[in-house]
Design a protein around this motif. Structure first.
Motif, mmCIF file in Angstrom:
data_model
loop_
_atom_site.group_PDB
_atom_site.id
_atom_site.type_symbol
_atom_site.label_atom_id
_atom_site.label_comp_id
_atom_site.label_asym_id
_atom_site.label_seq_id
_atom_site.Cartn_x
_atom_site.Cartn_y
_atom_site.Cartn_z
ATOM 1 N N VAL A 16 0.835 -1.200 0.000
ATOM 2 C CA VAL A 16 0.000 0.000 0.000
ATOM 3 C C VAL A 16 0.871 1.252 0.000
ATOM 4 C CG1 VAL A 16 -1.736 1.281 1.319
ATOM 5 C CG2 VAL A 16 -1.866 -1.202 1.158
ATOM 6 N N SER A 18 3.829 1.542 -1.207
ATOM 7 C CA SER A 18 4.473 1.711 -2.510
ATOM 8 C C SER A 18 3.527 2.350 -3.518
ATOM 9 C CB SER A 18 5.002 0.376 -3.024
ATOM 10 O OG SER A 18 3.938 -0.494 -3.325
ATOM 11 N N VAL A 19 2.253 2.016 -3.447
ATOM 12 C CA VAL A 19 1.280 2.657 -4.339
ATOM 13 C C VAL A 19 1.159 4.134 -3.998
ATOM 14 C CG1 VAL A 19 -1.168 2.761 -4.943
ATOM 15 C CG2 VAL A 19 -0.009 0.559 -4.813
ATOM 16 N N SER A 22 4.142 6.002 -5.265
ATOM 17 C CA SER A 22 4.153 6.258 -6.709
ATOM 18 C C SER A 22 3.278 7.453 -7.071
ATOM 19 C CB SER A 22 3.689 5.018 -7.469
ATOM 20 O OG SER A 22 2.317 4.774 -7.248
ATOM 21 N N TRP A 23 2.295 7.761 -6.250
ATOM 22 C CA TRP A 23 1.461 8.938 -6.496
ATOM 23 C C TRP A 23 2.186 10.235 -6.146
ATOM 24 C CZ3 TRP A 23 -3.629 6.981 -3.837
ATOM 25 C CH2 TRP A 23 -4.203 6.009 -4.648
ATOM 26 N N SER A 30 3.002 8.453 -16.486
ATOM 27 C CA SER A 30 1.847 8.176 -15.633
ATOM 28 C C SER A 30 0.778 9.250 -15.785
ATOM 29 C CB SER A 30 2.284 8.056 -14.175
ATOM 30 O OG SER A 30 2.805 9.278 -13.709
#
Length: 96
Positions: A16, A18-19, A22-23, A30
């Protein structure tokens, strides 16, 4: 014992985190994907999710209220079984 629990929680939270990470650092690729989704499928997906949430809430409210009223107000065969069985989804979620 508590340190072990904290370490296990952090280990389980890595996907979670890591997601979310990435944001925090969007790249041009992206952003292009997000822009494409926003112009094609994202509004429909969001609308469908909202409609599904609303209809499920209404359905659960109506069915739950009617069955609760029937079990509470009337005496019928197998009433005691229904009193128990109507609570079962609360104790055993659908994913079990």
């Amino acid at each position: 014992m508590t340190r072990l629990v904290i370490v296990l929680c952090l280990l389980l939270a890595l996907p979670v985190l890591s997601v979310f990470g990435s944001w925090l650092a969007p790249t041009a690729g992206s952003m292009a994907v997000l822009q494409h989704q926003l112009s094609t499928v994202l509004p429909a997906y969001a609308g469908n999710s909202l409609l599904l949430t609303l209809l499920v809430a209404i359905g659960v409210g109506v069915i739950g209220s009617v069955t609760a009223a029937l079990v509470t107000l009337f005496d019928f065969p197998a009433r005691s079984w229904f009193e128990w069985a109507l609570q079962l989804p609360l104790a055993m979620p659908a994913y079990v």
